[in-house]
Design a protein around this motif. Structure first.
Motif, PDB file in Angstrom:
ATOM      1  N   PHE A  23     -13.146  43.965  35.395  1.00 35.00           N
ATOM      2  CA  PHE A  23     -11.899  43.410  35.938  1.00 35.00           C
ATOM      3  C   PHE A  23     -11.413  42.235  35.094  1.00 35.00           C
ATOM      4  CE2 PHE A  23     -10.004  40.024  38.593  1.00 35.00           C
ATOM      5  CZ  PHE A  23      -8.762  40.615  38.765  1.00 35.00           C
ATOM      6  N   TRP A  24     -12.303  41.297  34.787  1.00 41.00           N
ATOM      7  CA  TRP A  24     -11.879  40.107  34.046  1.00 41.00           C
ATOM      8  C   TRP A  24     -11.485  40.438  32.616  1.00 41.00           C
ATOM      9  CZ3 TRP A  24     -10.151  36.266  36.655  1.00 41.00           C
ATOM     10  CH2 TRP A  24     -10.614  36.063  37.956  1.00 41.00           C
ATOM     11  N   LEU A  25     -12.134  41.431  32.004  1.00 43.40           N
ATOM     12  CA  LEU A  25     -11.715  41.872  30.667  1.00 43.40           C
ATOM     13  C   LEU A  25     -10.344  42.533  30.724  1.00 43.40           C
ATOM     14  CD1 LEU A  25     -15.016  43.297  29.102  1.00 43.40           C
ATOM     15  CD2 LEU A  25     -13.752  41.238  28.427  1.00 43.40           C
ATOM     16  N   PHE A  26     -10.121  43.367  31.749  1.00 39.65           N
ATOM     17  CA  PHE A  26      -8.826  44.029  31.893  1.00 39.65           C
ATOM     18  C   PHE A  26      -7.724  43.011  32.174  1.00 39.65           C
ATOM     19  CE2 PHE A  26      -5.867  46.858  34.423  1.00 39.65           C
ATOM     20  CZ  PHE A  26      -5.370  47.520  33.300  1.00 39.65           C
ATOM     21  N   LEU A  27      -8.012  42.019  33.007  1.00 44.24           N
ATOM     22  CA  LEU A  27      -7.034  40.968  33.294  1.00 44.24           C
ATOM     23  C   LEU A  27      -6.702  40.184  32.021  1.00 44.24           C
ATOM     24  CD1 LEU A  27      -5.431  39.623  35.649  1.00 44.24           C
ATOM     25  CD2 LEU A  27      -7.298  37.979  35.772  1.00 44.24           C
ATOM     26  N   THR A  28      -7.705  39.913  31.209  1.00 36.52           N
ATOM     27  CA  THR A  28      -7.486  39.212  29.938  1.00 36.52           C
ATOM     28  C   THR A  28      -6.616  40.054  29.013  1.00 36.52           C
ATOM     29  OG1 THR A  28      -9.607  38.078  30.147  1.00 36.52           O
ATOM     30  CG2 THR A  28      -8.657  38.193  27.934  1.00 36.52           C
ATOM     31  N   PHE A  29      -6.894  41.357  28.944  1.00 34.37           N
ATOM     32  CA  PHE A  29      -6.097  42.271  28.129  1.00 34.37           C
ATOM     33  C   PHE A  29      -4.647  42.305  28.618  1.00 34.37           C
ATOM     34  CE2 PHE A  29      -4.570  46.698  27.482  1.00 34.37           C
ATOM     35  CZ  PHE A  29      -4.488  46.676  26.091  1.00 34.37           C
ATOM     36  N   CYS A  30      -4.443  42.389  29.931  1.00 28.05           N
ATOM     37  CA  CYS A  30      -3.086  42.385  30.503  1.00 28.05           C
ATOM     38  C   CYS A  30      -2.367  41.078  30.182  1.00 28.05           C
ATOM     39  CB  CYS A  30      -3.134  42.599  32.011  1.00 28.05           C
ATOM     40  SG  CYS A  30      -3.641  44.253  32.497  1.00 28.05           S
ATOM     41  N   SER A  31      -3.090  39.972  30.266  1.00 26.70           N
ATOM     42  CA  SER A  31      -2.500  38.668  29.958  1.00 26.70           C
ATOM     43  C   SER A  31      -2.068  38.612  28.503  1.00 26.70           C
ATOM     44  CB  SER A  31      -3.499  37.539  30.245  1.00 26.70           C
ATOM     45  OG  SER A  31      -3.839  37.522  31.607  1.00 26.70           O
ATOM     46  N   MET A  55      -0.888  48.817  39.097  1.00 26.34           N
ATOM     47  CA  MET A  55      -1.680  49.738  39.912  1.00 26.34           C
ATOM     48  C   MET A  55      -3.112  49.750  39.370  1.00 26.34           C
ATOM     49  SD  MET A  55      -1.347  53.875  40.323  1.00 26.34           S
ATOM     50  CE  MET A  55      -1.832  54.080  38.621  1.00 26.34           C
ATOM     51  N   ALA A  56      -3.262  49.866  38.056  1.00 28.62           N
ATOM     52  CA  ALA A  56      -4.585  49.864  37.429  1.00 28.62           C
ATOM     53  C   ALA A  56      -5.283  48.520  37.653  1.00 28.62           C
ATOM     54  CB  ALA A  56      -4.460  50.159  35.934  1.00 28.62           C
ATOM     55  N   LEU A  57      -4.512  47.434  37.609  1.00 30.71           N
ATOM     56  CA  LEU A  57      -5.097  46.111  37.837  1.00 30.71           C
ATOM     57  C   LEU A  57      -5.633  45.994  39.258  1.00 30.71           C
ATOM     58  CD1 LEU A  57      -5.588  43.500  36.278  1.00 30.71           C
ATOM     59  CD2 LEU A  57      -3.362  42.695  37.054  1.00 30.71           C
ATOM     60  N   TYR A  58      -4.898  46.526  40.235  1.00 30.51           N
ATOM     61  CA  TYR A  58      -5.381  46.500  41.622  1.00 30.51           C
ATOM     62  C   TYR A  58      -6.633  47.369  41.773  1.00 30.51           C
ATOM     63  CZ  TYR A  58      -5.768  46.398  46.609  1.00 30.51           C
ATOM     64  OH  TYR A  58      -6.275  46.204  47.867  1.00 30.51           O
ATOM     65  N   LEU A  59      -6.634  48.549  41.155  1.00 29.83           N
ATOM     66  CA  LEU A  59      -7.810  49.423  41.231  1.00 29.83           C
ATOM     67  C   LEU A  59      -9.023  48.737  40.597  1.00 29.83           C
ATOM     68  CD1 LEU A  59      -6.180  52.862  40.329  1.00 29.83           C
ATOM     69  CD2 LEU A  59      -6.872  52.054  42.592  1.00 29.83           C
ATOM     70  N   SER A  60      -8.802  48.113  39.461  1.00 31.17           N
ATOM     71  CA  SER A  60      -9.872  47.391  38.782  1.00 31.17           C
ATOM     72  C   SER A  60     -10.410  46.249  39.643  1.00 31.17           C
ATOM     73  CB  SER A  60      -9.345  46.847  37.448  1.00 31.17           C
ATOM     74  OG  SER A  60     -10.291  46.039  36.815  1.00 31.17           O
ATOM     75  N   CYS A  61      -9.508  45.522  40.274  1.00 32.89           N
ATOM     76  CA  CYS A  61      -9.892  44.418  41.155  1.00 32.89           C
ATOM     77  C   CYS A  61     -10.671  44.949  42.361  1.00 32.89           C
ATOM     78  CB  CYS A  61      -8.642  43.658  41.603  1.00 32.89           C
ATOM     79  SG  CYS A  61      -8.982  42.175  42.568  1.00 32.89           S
ATOM     80  N   SER A  62     -10.289  46.110  42.852  1.00 33.18           N
ATOM     81  CA  SER A  62     -10.971  46.691  44.007  1.00 33.18           C
ATOM     82  C   SER A  62     -12.366  47.186  43.662  1.00 33.18           C
ATOM     83  CB  SER A  62     -10.134  47.830  44.598  1.00 33.18           C
ATOM     84  OG  SER A  62      -8.957  47.286  45.165  1.00 33.18           O
TER      85      SER A  62
END
Length: 122
Positions: free
Chosen positions: A9-17, A43-50
């Motif tokens: 999740f945190w890697l994906f959030l960093t990539f999105c940022s 949508m992917a960010l929410y799934l990743s967070c979940s």
């Protein structure tokens, strides 16, 4: 396993940022509709967070924090060359979060039904 969920999740959030705050995103990304990318990305960010934080009791908190993140990114984009603040982007992001929530709720219900059926057969 929980640590792996948090890391993804945190890697994906960093990539999105990074993609959101880069003055010129990669050309591959620009070949799709901007609003489509916002919707699918959140949508992917929410799934990743979940996956990282699966408790149902955190649903409102996850939605609130990710929507707040979305608004913060839009505000920051106002100050970045070739970027700008957009209420429609925030709306597309919110739509993606709701789609992610619908997917999580649907999958959770489906998994519970399957688990119940397996339990009843044993």
């Amino acid at each position: 396993m929980k640590a792996l969920g948090n890391i993804q999740f945190w890697l994906f959030l960093t990539f999105c940022s990074y993609l959101s705050l880069t003055p010129a995103p990669p050309n591959v990304i620009l070949s799709f509709s901007d609003k489509f990318l916002h919707t699918v990305g959140y949508m992917a960010l929410y799934l990743s967070c979940s996956v990282a934080y699966p408790l149902a009791s955190l649903t409102i908190r996850k939605l609130t924090l990710l929507l707040g993140y979305s608004i913060m990114i839009e505000v920051f984009q106002h100050f970045i060359p070739n970027r700008g603040f957009s209420l429609l982007d925030i709306l597309a992001n919110a739509s993606g979060l709701v789609l992610g929530l619908i997917i999580v709720v649907s999958l959770t219900r489906r998994i519970k039904v399957i688990a119940r059926n397996v339990e009843n057969k044993s």
